[in-house]
Design a protein around this motif. Structure first.
Motif, PDB file in Angstrom:
ATOM      1  N   SER A  57       0.257  -1.547 148.034  1.00  0.00           N
ATOM      2  CA  SER A  57       1.477  -1.893 148.774  1.00  0.00           C
ATOM      3  C   SER A  57       2.306  -2.917 148.000  1.00  0.00           C
ATOM      4  O   SER A  57       3.520  -2.800 147.887  1.00  0.00           O
ATOM      5  N   LEU A  61       6.119  -2.449 146.441  1.00  0.00           N
ATOM      6  CA  LEU A  61       7.220  -3.354 146.797  1.00  0.00           C
ATOM      7  C   LEU A  61       7.913  -3.899 145.552  1.00  0.00           C
ATOM      8  O   LEU A  61       9.139  -3.954 145.483  1.00  0.00           O
ATOM      9  N   VAL A  99       6.451   1.316 152.403  1.00  0.00           N
ATOM     10  CA  VAL A  99       7.402   0.798 151.413  1.00  0.00           C
ATOM     11  C   VAL A  99       8.451   1.872 151.107  1.00  0.00           C
ATOM     12  O   VAL A  99       9.662   1.620 151.132  1.00  0.00           O
TER      13      VAL A  99
END
Ligand code: KG4
Ligand code: ZN
Length: 350
Positions: A57, A61, A99
């Motif tokens: 994650s 990002l 995301v």
């Protein structure tokens, strides 16, 4: 009724962040890749033996905006030229999916263009349309990836019937787990394939599940028994102080997986009387699977299609192709700014 001619020269920006690749792509009319930017995180996981969701994650990002910018630039367009945004909303890691979904919603809102949610598994199948311009449904698709093993009858662009899937481990997962025990880095599939090339595939007889063609479960898969058999073989050799021939082991394991995949895929092609079969997903890069399946299908006059390696593993171009065919048929009305990630999404059936 939608005028189909309106759906020409359409540019879709697609975003894929379901696992460990951050990818964005611009695809024209579902068939032509104008750009396909892939930022892989694989190097971060080689010492972990698999993807670490939290790291995935964070890396998505950090990378997603840069990857989108690069995809638009490489396509030689500006974001104002885009007609729609396609995004993977499942299956995958929830934090990773979110995301991409958030970035796609923001873009769709800011540009005031449709948002099209895409099932990652359907995307893998559609990777084939990007390279095989004349390929059209109906066909049988075998999706073999790190997370899935599914046999599908693709009746039309928006009409799928799942014939069977794995009850436990996916084919790619079995490759990765066996590779890990043999000390290879993640993902282990390519290492097993390379090692197997030097081995004797008939050296060890490993179990193959659900191979009785008369059984109702025939189109189902199971690879956990095979994985355990390989691990037991290694452990018992170690206990006896015997040397393991890694090449023979890799070749025999690969044969056990490939034989089962081929047996069921050929049977499905016969049962549903299709003229074409397509391979999809990371394991579709395996040459033993490609070559042997191609040979067996040729005997029943069925053609095999598979994407080049870069389109077999996760990428956004395949998501762009899938998004286009939903866009064209108007099957995206439920993709709104309320769209959420669905980690355990199944293949959409109709
Ligand atoms: O489709 P993919 O990139 O990610 C998922 O959605 O899972 O597939 C990755 C999987 C991994 O398990 C990897 O080991 C396997 O595909 N793989 C292979 C080969 N190349 C990648 N398995 C066997 N032989 C290969 N050449
Ligand atoms: Zn995948």
């Amino acid at each position: 009724m939608v005028n189909k001619d309106v759906y020409k020269e359409k540019l879709i920006l697609a975003i894929e962040t379901s696992c460990d690749e951050t990818s964005a792509s611009v695809v024209k009319d579902g068939r032509e890749v104008l750009s396909n930017v892939i930022s892989s995180q694989i190097e971060f996981y080689q010492n972990f033996g698999g993807v670490v969701p939290e790291i995935a994650s964070r890396k998505h990002l950090e990378n997603v905006i840069g990857v989108i910018d690069a995809a638009v630039k490489e396509a030689g367009i500006t974001i104002k030229d885009l007609d729609a945004i396609g995004v993977t909303y499942g299956p995958g890691l929830v934090g990773a999916l979110l995301v991409g979904v958030s970035a796609a919603k923001a873009l769709s809102f800011a540009l005031d263009i449709p948002l099209i949610k895409v099932n990652h598994l359907e995307g893998h199948i559609f990777a084939n349309f990007l390279e095989h311009k004349n390929l059209e449904p109906p066909f049988i698709a075998l999706i073999v990836s790190g997370g899935h093993t599914i046999l599908v009858h693709v009746r039309d662009y928006n009409d799928f019937e799942v014939l069977g899937q794995t009850r436990d481990d996916a084919a790619g997962e079995a490759f990765d787990k066996v590779a890990r025990v043999l000390g290879f880095p993640y993902p282990g599939g390519p290492y097993i394939e390379k090692t197997a090339q030097k081995g004797n595939e008939n050296a060890i007889d490993f179990p193959k599940a659900f191979t009785n063609s008369k059984s109702e479960e025939f189109f189902e898969f199971s690879f956990s028994g095979l994985k355990s058999a390989v691990l037991n073989y290694i452990n018992s050799a170690k206990q006896k102080g015997e040397e393991i021939n890694v090449e023979d082991l890799a070749a025999s394991f690969q044969k056990a997986v490939v034989d089962v995949l081929i047996l069921k895929t050929v049977a499905a092609a016969q049962k549903y009387k299709v003229k074409n079969v397509v391979l999809a997903g990371g394991v579709a890069a395996n040459k033993s699977l490609r070559l042997n399946l191609e040979k067996e299908l040729a005997e029943i006059n069925v053609a095999l299609y598979y994407p080049s390696n870069i389109l077999c593993t996760d990428n956004a171009a395949m998501i762009g192709s899938r998004a286009f065919y939903k866009y064209k048929e108007g099957v995206f009305e439920d993709s709104t700014l309320n769209l959420n990630a669905i980690p355990s999404l199944n293949l959409e059936e109709k």
